[in-house]
Design an enzyme around this catalytic site. Structure first.
Site, PDB file in Angstrom:
ATOM      1  N   ARG A 417       0.781  -1.498   0.163  1.00  0.00           N
ATOM      2  CA  ARG A 417      -0.112   0.131   0.281  1.00  0.00           C
ATOM      3  C   ARG A 417       1.212   0.860   0.002  1.00  0.00           C
ATOM      4  O   ARG A 417       1.878   1.814   0.660  1.00  0.00           O
ATOM      5  CB  ARG A 417      -0.842  -0.611   0.944  1.00  0.00           C
ATOM      6  CG  ARG A 417      -1.472  -1.519   1.578  1.00  0.00           C
ATOM      7  CD  ARG A 417      -2.628  -0.828   1.912  1.00  0.00           C
ATOM      8  NE  ARG A 417      -3.521  -2.230   3.378  1.00  0.00           N
ATOM      9  CZ  ARG A 417      -4.420  -2.506   2.549  1.00  0.00           C
ATOM     10  NH1 ARG A 417      -5.170  -1.655   1.873  1.00  0.00           N
ATOM     11  NH2 ARG A 417      -5.245  -3.706   3.450  1.00  0.00           N
ATOM     12  N   ARG A 447      -6.186  -5.464  -0.637  1.00  0.00           N
ATOM     13  CA  ARG A 447      -7.906  -5.332  -0.233  1.00  0.00           C
ATOM     14  C   ARG A 447      -8.096  -3.318  -0.129  1.00  0.00           C
ATOM     15  O   ARG A 447      -7.221  -3.244   0.662  1.00  0.00           O
ATOM     16  CB  ARG A 447      -8.172  -5.974   0.369  1.00  0.00           C
ATOM     17  CG  ARG A 447      -9.646  -5.683   1.220  1.00  0.00           C
ATOM     18  CD  ARG A 447     -10.066  -6.477   1.636  1.00  0.00           C
ATOM     19  NE  ARG A 447     -10.735  -7.859   1.806  1.00  0.00           N
ATOM     20  CZ  ARG A 447     -10.063  -9.313   2.703  1.00  0.00           C
ATOM     21  NH1 ARG A 447      -9.577  -8.889   3.407  1.00  0.00           N
ATOM     22  NH2 ARG A 447      -9.199  -9.887   2.156  1.00  0.00           N
ATOM     23  N   HIS A 477       3.543  -9.080   0.994  1.00  0.00           N
ATOM     24  CA  HIS A 477       2.984  -8.363   2.224  1.00  0.00           C
ATOM     25  C   HIS A 477       4.243  -8.556   2.788  1.00  0.00           C
ATOM     26  O   HIS A 477       4.996  -7.150   3.621  1.00  0.00           O
ATOM     27  CB  HIS A 477       2.291  -9.467   3.289  1.00  0.00           C
ATOM     28  CG  HIS A 477       1.762  -8.148   4.759  1.00  0.00           C
ATOM     29  ND1 HIS A 477       1.853  -8.506   5.753  1.00  0.00           N
ATOM     30  CD2 HIS A 477       0.292  -7.463   4.464  1.00  0.00           C
ATOM     31  CE1 HIS A 477       1.520  -7.365   6.263  1.00  0.00           C
ATOM     32  NE2 HIS A 477       0.354  -6.901   5.247  1.00  0.00           N
ATOM     33  N   TYR A 510       0.783   5.911  11.754  1.00  0.00           N
ATOM     34  CA  TYR A 510       1.345   3.882  12.367  1.00  0.00           C
ATOM     35  C   TYR A 510       2.602   4.036  13.089  1.00  0.00           C
ATOM     36  O   TYR A 510       3.225   4.147  12.014  1.00  0.00           O
ATOM     37  CB  TYR A 510       1.249   3.498  10.780  1.00  0.00           C
ATOM     38  CG  TYR A 510      -0.670   2.848  10.680  1.00  0.00           C
ATOM     39  CD1 TYR A 510      -1.938   3.666  10.408  1.00  0.00           C
ATOM     40  CD2 TYR A 510      -0.935   1.721   9.357  1.00  0.00           C
ATOM     41  CE1 TYR A 510      -2.575   3.280   9.897  1.00  0.00           C
ATOM     42  CE2 TYR A 510      -1.960   1.460   9.771  1.00  0.00           C
ATOM     43  CZ  TYR A 510      -3.164   2.366   9.379  1.00  0.00           C
ATOM     44  OH  TYR A 510      -3.763   1.907   8.057  1.00  0.00           O
ATOM     45  N   ARG A 603      -2.410  -6.188  19.397  1.00  0.00           N
ATOM     46  CA  ARG A 603      -3.028  -4.751  19.168  1.00  0.00           C
ATOM     47  C   ARG A 603      -4.681  -5.227  18.700  1.00  0.00           C
ATOM     48  O   ARG A 603      -6.029  -4.723  19.820  1.00  0.00           O
ATOM     49  CB  ARG A 603      -3.171  -4.157  18.389  1.00  0.00           C
ATOM     50  CG  ARG A 603      -3.981  -2.895  18.071  1.00  0.00           C
ATOM     51  CD  ARG A 603      -3.433  -2.204  16.631  1.00  0.00           C
ATOM     52  NE  ARG A 603      -4.354  -2.654  15.612  1.00  0.00           N
ATOM     53  CZ  ARG A 603      -3.538  -2.784  14.646  1.00  0.00           C
ATOM     54  NH1 ARG A 603      -2.625  -2.766  13.811  1.00  0.00           N
ATOM     55  NH2 ARG A 603      -4.252  -3.417  13.578  1.00  0.00           N
ATOM     56  N   HIS A 631       1.508  -0.602  14.753  1.00  0.00           N
ATOM     57  CA  HIS A 631       1.398  -1.460  13.525  1.00  0.00           C
ATOM     58  C   HIS A 631       2.574  -2.506  13.670  1.00  0.00           C
ATOM     59  O   HIS A 631       2.676  -3.515  12.617  1.00  0.00           O
ATOM     60  CB  HIS A 631       1.202  -1.256  12.194  1.00  0.00           C
ATOM     61  CG  HIS A 631       0.832  -1.438  11.457  1.00  0.00           C
ATOM     62  ND1 HIS A 631       1.744  -1.646  10.384  1.00  0.00           N
ATOM     63  CD2 HIS A 631      -0.170  -2.278  10.893  1.00  0.00           C
ATOM     64  CE1 HIS A 631       0.800  -2.391   9.274  1.00  0.00           C
ATOM     65  NE2 HIS A 631       0.134  -2.634   9.624  1.00  0.00           N
TER      66      HIS A 631
END
Length: 735
Positions: A417, A447, A477, A510, A603, A631
């Site tokens: 992303r 997504r 990822h 983040y 988290r 994160h």
């Protein structure tokens, strides 16, 4: 307003009991209880499915923690509004993906149980009950607490009925100039079938009657999604919901008709992509086609204003092919994700104090001038911790310097992303235009970022970048970047391996970690991994890094088992976003049975039950939810009386998807001083009594009472400022 994958579960009862679900393992669930005559199975398995929490309900527990913050009067007011917006957006995604998936299982007649022993219909019933509880709580917080508090500070969320004549005159002008031209009322009659309702769109359903014939019809008016959710009044501090402005002008849309009942509604659809990669000749084209199909995904939720009549509800349920159980009435305005317009108000008195990230100490000199980044990395590894450390002067600078350096021969980068105006992508384009070998692994299936990534992939290809889309059947990822540089003593590799996306916007919001390094073993490993991603290779042996799905699960199980062998002298501390994998959970249970102290900072979703007698007595679970989204992923094994056996950071959570269906990377942190920084982060997380919750053995989360006022995030901000001060004032400090 002014006013899964994993261990097979044992059979469970056919119908879920909500109280039992909430009480977790103590519910008298489906598995044999310890000490019972049939409890002959050894290890955690003897507890049966009750040893696992339900993934969907655990996510909703995370949503409840967000609402705790929205209700916290000690937080700045617009910070509370932010958490209301985050909860709404998260719930939208939860329905589009998780609930949609469960409904698909129900419709397919699947009777497979999740690890916690529930069948899909049981999970769906429990989710519906919990969601209604949370939505009611959100509405109470918004209407009874936040709206009056905002009004007390001059920020008013005003309904049309509360406006005076001057305000209404202003909105009439706004309506005719900006709103009316883009509205398209759609009637429902024999010549006009019920219109398609797009995903997450806000709509008005309107009853209109012809005064001549007396015939009554129903019409739908879509609230334009490109317009702001709230109309801002001229004073800049009053907001009127857009649907109320439209509702006040329905006579303009339906002239000479009698306007009857008119209320807002909103539809959520299945938005999960189903790309058959092994059958697609062109993955980019296949993803684009699936994105078009996503618009027509099956409806999974209908949100309606609480005052909607049963007649109109029944009409919408019938036309959308839903059931009454899929309807969620709300006393608050629909789509509170639109509150970001309020969050963005320029009211410093209602926000947290502005935070400016600091340049990591090794990457700048005392005058704050940028250092020769490659020279620094030849001497030492650099740990970067965002948003405390600046993303711009570390990661973005790393890629920019590589793009400009004539001695850099190649840059390879993963992009999962990224932001709309990405400095990193611009650097990759400049590098390719300068003749360097540049490869980008763009994950088209990230997504809800698919469209952005398609656009970036095309822009990169046009600039001469080699763009690939990763491995068939796996999402890439990993957050990795490799720079290959020609130097006097030969070719040297420089790497960045992190937990966060290459996205400047989220790097300010983040909390993430990354390692910049010139370690030869790590560089060789990252090079091998890129060859797997861009070429055709089954390489699975790495010198230092740990990669999913080839070896990450196995390596983590080995590290957990090594601590189990050490018993009470062992130590496991893990910080992740989610823990759902049954095999990993059982391994942690077995380590606990051997007396290993285990601290988990999770988290979001957590399907492990801590501190259960005979199962997990030495395991503690915490969640930190605060101003910055926690994160990062940190894994520490050993170190009770000496240096840890292993310290790893990277992109992987402890979820089936991360271990089995994604390309993930963890990197060892070897330098003692960097290990100490990570250990300090974990110690602060375990000591936090400001933004922390603990998970009890009964499966409920409890907010940690504030006694010492320890804040993980505030302390890390203070430490970053202190490191910068020490760099700028070395002489004064030496005196």
């Amino acid at each position: 307003m002014d006013q899964g994958v994993g261990q097979t579960a044992a059979p469970a009862a056919a119908a879920v009991d909500q109280q039992s679900v909430e009480r977790g393992w103590q519910s008298g669930g489906p598995g044999p209880r310890p000490g019972s005559a049939d409890g002959l199975v050894q290890g955690p398995e003897r507890f049966g499915p009750a040893r696992f929490g339900n993934r969907e309900l655990s996510w909703l527990d995370f949503g409840d923690r967000l609402l705790d913050l929205a209700a916290d009067p000690s937080l700045p007011l617009l910070e509370r509004v932010k958490f209301l917006a985050i909860f709404s957006e998260g719930l939208d995604e939860f329905f589009q993906v998780r609930v949609a998936g469960v409904k698909d299982q129900v419709d397919a007649g699947l009777r497979t149980r999740s690890p916690d022993g529930l069948r899909p219909p049981d999970t769906l019933r429990a989710v519906r009950v919990r969601v209604r509880e949370l939505q009611d709580r959100q509405a109470r917080i918004f209407l009874d607490e936040v709206v009056p508090a905002l009004a007390a500070h001059g920020v008013r969320l005003s309904g049309w009925d509360t406006l005076d004549d001057d305000d209404r005159e202003y909105l009439v002008e706004v309506f005719h100039r900006q709103i009316f031209p883009v509205l398209t009322p759609l009637a429902v009659d024999p010549g006009h079938p019920f219109p398609y309702i797009s995903n997450l769109s806000l709509n008005l359903i309107v009853k209109v009657q012809d005064p001549v014939t007396g015939i009554e019809r129903v019409a739908r008016v879509k609230v334009p999604p490109l317009l702001p959710r709230f109309v801002v009044m001229p004073d800049g501090e009053r907001f009127v919901p857009l649907e109320q402005v439209i509702a006040a002008h329905l006579q303009v849309l339906f002239p000479e008709m009698h306007i009857g009942e008119h209320v807002a509604f909103r539809v959520t659809r299945n938005a999960d992509l189903a790309v058959e990669e092994d059958e697609a000749d062109d993955l980019l084209a296949a993803v684009e086609m699936e994105l078009r199909r996503r618009r027509f995904g099956r409806a999974v939720r209908l949100e309606v204003a609480a005052e909607m009549s049963p007649e109109l509800q029944d009409l919408l349920v019938r036309e959308l092919d839903l059931t009454a159980e899929d309807v969620y009435p709300s006393a608050a305005p629909l789509d509170l994700g639109g509150l970001w317009a309020v969050v963005d108000l320029d009211r410093p008195d209602l926000h947290c104090e502005t935070w400016t990230p600091m340049t990591p100490a090794p990457l700048a000199n005392a005058g704050n001038e940028p250092a020769d980044l490659f020279a620094v990395l030849r001497e030492q590894d650099v740990l970067v911790h965002h948003p405390y450390d600046s993303f711009a002067t570390s990661v973005e600078a790393f890629v920019a310097e590589a793009a400009a350096d004539p001695d850099v021969l190649a840059i390879k980068q993963t992009l999962y992303r990224t932001s709309g105006d990405s400095a990193i992508v611009r650097s990759l384009i400049r590098a390719a235009e300068a003749g360097k070998q540049v490869a980008a692994v763009v994950e088209l299936k990230a997504r809800f970022d698919e469209q952005n990534n398609i656009a970036w992939a095309r822009a990169l290809e046009e600039a001469g970048v080699h763009v690939v889309y990763g491995l068939v059947g796996l999402k890439t990822h990993s957050k990795i970047c490799l720079v290959v540089r020609r130097e006097e003593d030969g070719i040297r590799r420089y790497c960045h391996i992190g937990s966060g996306n290459y996205n400047a916007k989220t790097a300010r919001q983040y909390e993430d970690l990354g390692l910049l390094t010139a370690d030869p073993e790590i560089g060789a490993d990252v090079g091998d991994l890129f060859n797997v991603l861009t070429g055709f290779s089954r390489h699975s042996k790495y010198r230092a890094i740990v990669v999913a799905p080839t070896c990450l699960r196995r390596r983590l199980l080995e590290l957990i088992e090594a601590e189990a062998q050490a018993g009470p002298e062992g130590r496991i501390v893990i910080k992740v976003n989610g823990l759902t994998d049954p095999e990993i959970i059982d391994a942690l249970y077995r380590a606990s049975a051997r007396g290993v102290p285990v601290d988990l900072v999770v988290r979001g979703v957590c399907c492990l039950h801590p501190q259960v007698p005979g199962l997990s007595e030495t395991i503690r679970v915490r969640s930190i939810v605060g101003r910055f989204l926690e994160h990062s992923r940190i894994y520490v094994f050993g170190g009770t009386h000496e240096r840890p056996r292993a310290v790893l950071i990277g992109s992987a959570d402890l979820m089936e998807r991360n271990l089995d269906r994604r390309v993930e990377t963890l990197v060892p942190v070897r330098r003692p001083e960097l290990q100490d920084r990570l250990l300090e982060v974990l110690e602060l997380a375990l000591a936090d009594d400001t933004n922390a919750w603990t998970l009890g053995p009964e499966g409920r989360w409890h907010r940690v009472p504030t006694r010492r006022g320890v804040s993980l995030q505030r302390t890390l901000q203070e430490q970053a400022v202190e490191r910068a001060r020490r760099r700028r004032e070395p002489e004064a400090l030496g005196a």
